[in-house]
Motif scaffolding. Structure first.
Motif, PDB file in Angstrom:
ATOM      1  N   HIS A 156       0.797  -0.957   0.189  1.00 34.43           N
ATOM      2  CA  HIS A 156       0.030   0.000  -0.093  1.00 34.43           C
ATOM      3  C   HIS A 156       0.955   1.190   0.161  1.00 34.43           C
ATOM      4  O   HIS A 156       1.924   1.434   0.914  1.00 34.43           O
ATOM      5  CB  HIS A 156      -0.984   0.135   1.291  1.00 34.43           C
ATOM      6  N   THR A 157       0.315   2.311  -0.821  1.00 31.04           N
ATOM      7  CA  THR A 157       0.868   3.303  -1.104  1.00 31.04           C
ATOM      8  C   THR A 157       0.207   4.720  -0.421  1.00 31.04           C
ATOM      9  O   THR A 157      -0.423   4.672  -0.983  1.00 31.04           O
ATOM     10  CB  THR A 157       1.329   3.066  -2.256  1.00 31.04           C
ATOM     11  N   TYR A 158       0.454   5.188   0.284  1.00 26.50           N
ATOM     12  CA  TYR A 158      -0.057   6.787   0.831  1.00 26.50           C
ATOM     13  C   TYR A 158       1.045   8.008   0.437  1.00 26.50           C
ATOM     14  O   TYR A 158       1.795   7.693   0.477  1.00 26.50           O
ATOM     15  CB  TYR A 158      -0.649   6.660   1.686  1.00 26.50           C
ATOM     16  N   GLY A 191      -3.736   8.415  -2.846  1.00 24.56           N
ATOM     17  CA  GLY A 191      -3.224   6.841  -2.943  1.00 24.56           C
ATOM     18  C   GLY A 191      -2.709   6.095  -3.873  1.00 24.56           C
ATOM     19  O   GLY A 191      -2.907   6.284  -4.917  1.00 24.56           O
TER      20      GLY A 191
END
Length: 279
Positions: A156-158, A191
């Motif tokens: 997961h990228t934020y 995101g």
């Protein structure tokens, strides 16, 4: 069996990774205010941010050529892995695949695999580290690919940026409904989708509230943190990165934590004060 991991320069290599001899960078280039900058060890973030502040035009990037990737594949390693920026955001993935095809045409078969990170920046770093972990565990080439591809799907990228202008002007925010007025100092929390496009998760009034919202999203969506590395990259704001780290480690125990300052391409898109979190 020897192996090598090539990471395009949107992925930040830690000092330890640079010293290992396993990881190598494929440099992208940046054009800003008449200056041509190669995103390699010569990159000067302070100077670059000054160029951006003075420039009328938005900075633009260009990915490594297929020939550049082919040169990097031409090495003594039996297995070569490349990790690139999300194919939805850059031509780097396609270039790396073309380079692989060129290599096979000219030099014959070799174990080369290109991973589409479906992420950027420190997300690429974590994928490169996962490849090393799999190789050090003695996995077969096929097992490494299968395990790393599954890891990419679980990642997961934020991010929270001071401004989304560079992403917007370079066409990286297509499909996102109009973002709220900057006059209200609203900072969107963004995101990456599983496909590697950008979407809006939420927002906060002011940077502090937005970073808090981002940390909440990280904690809410995370599973099994004790087996994961928390990675944070920042553009010229170590205190901000440290504050986000403290907020996250207060509520979860991670296998490891990495905090790095951004290199060129990430700095270009994140702008001064940007923060990216990947877990």
């Amino acid at each position: 069996m020897s192996y090598k991991v090539i990471v395009d320069s949107c992925g930040e290599l830690t000092p330890e990774m640079k010293a290992s001899g396993i990881f190598e960078t494929a440099s992208l280039a940046i054009e800003v205010g008449g200056h041509h900058i190669i995103d390699d060890e010569t990159f000067d973030q302070k100077q670059f941010l000054q160029y951006v502040a003075e420039a009328v035009e938005c900075p633009k990037s260009s990915c490594p050529s297929p020939e550049k990737y082919m040169e990097k594949y031409d090495c003594d390693a039996d297995r070569v892995y490349a990790v690139t920026l999300s194919a939805e955001l850059s031509g780097s993935y396609n270039s790396a695949v073309l380079g692989m095809n060129l290599y096979h045409e000219e030099h014959g078969e070799k174990n080369i695999h290109v991973f589409n990170s479906c992420s950027a920046s420190i997300g690429e770093t974590l994928i490169a580290l996962k490849i090393r972990e799999c190789e050090e565990q003695g996995m077969t080439y096929e097992q490494v690919i299968e395990t790393v591809e599954a890891y990419i799907e679980s990642q997961h990228t934020y991010f929270v940026l001071e401004t989304l202008d560079t992403l917007r002007k370079n066409g990286r925010l297509t499909g996102i409904r109009a973002l709220v007025a900057t006059a209200l100092n609203i900072k969107p929390v963004m995101g990456a989708t599983p496909e590697g496009t950008i979407y809006q998760i939420g927002q906060g009034r002011g940077m502090k509230k937005a970073l808090g919202k981002m940390a909440e999203s990280v904690l809410a969506e995370m599973s099994d943190p004790q087996n994961k590395i928390l990675a944070i990259s920042h553009c010229n704001c170590p205190e901000r990165a440290e504050a986000v780290k403290e907020q996250l480690v207060k509520h979860a125990t991670f296998k490891d934590v990495i905090v790095v300052d951004m290199a060129g391409i990430s700095s270009m898109y994140a702008n001064d004060g940007g923060i990216i979190v990947v877990v």
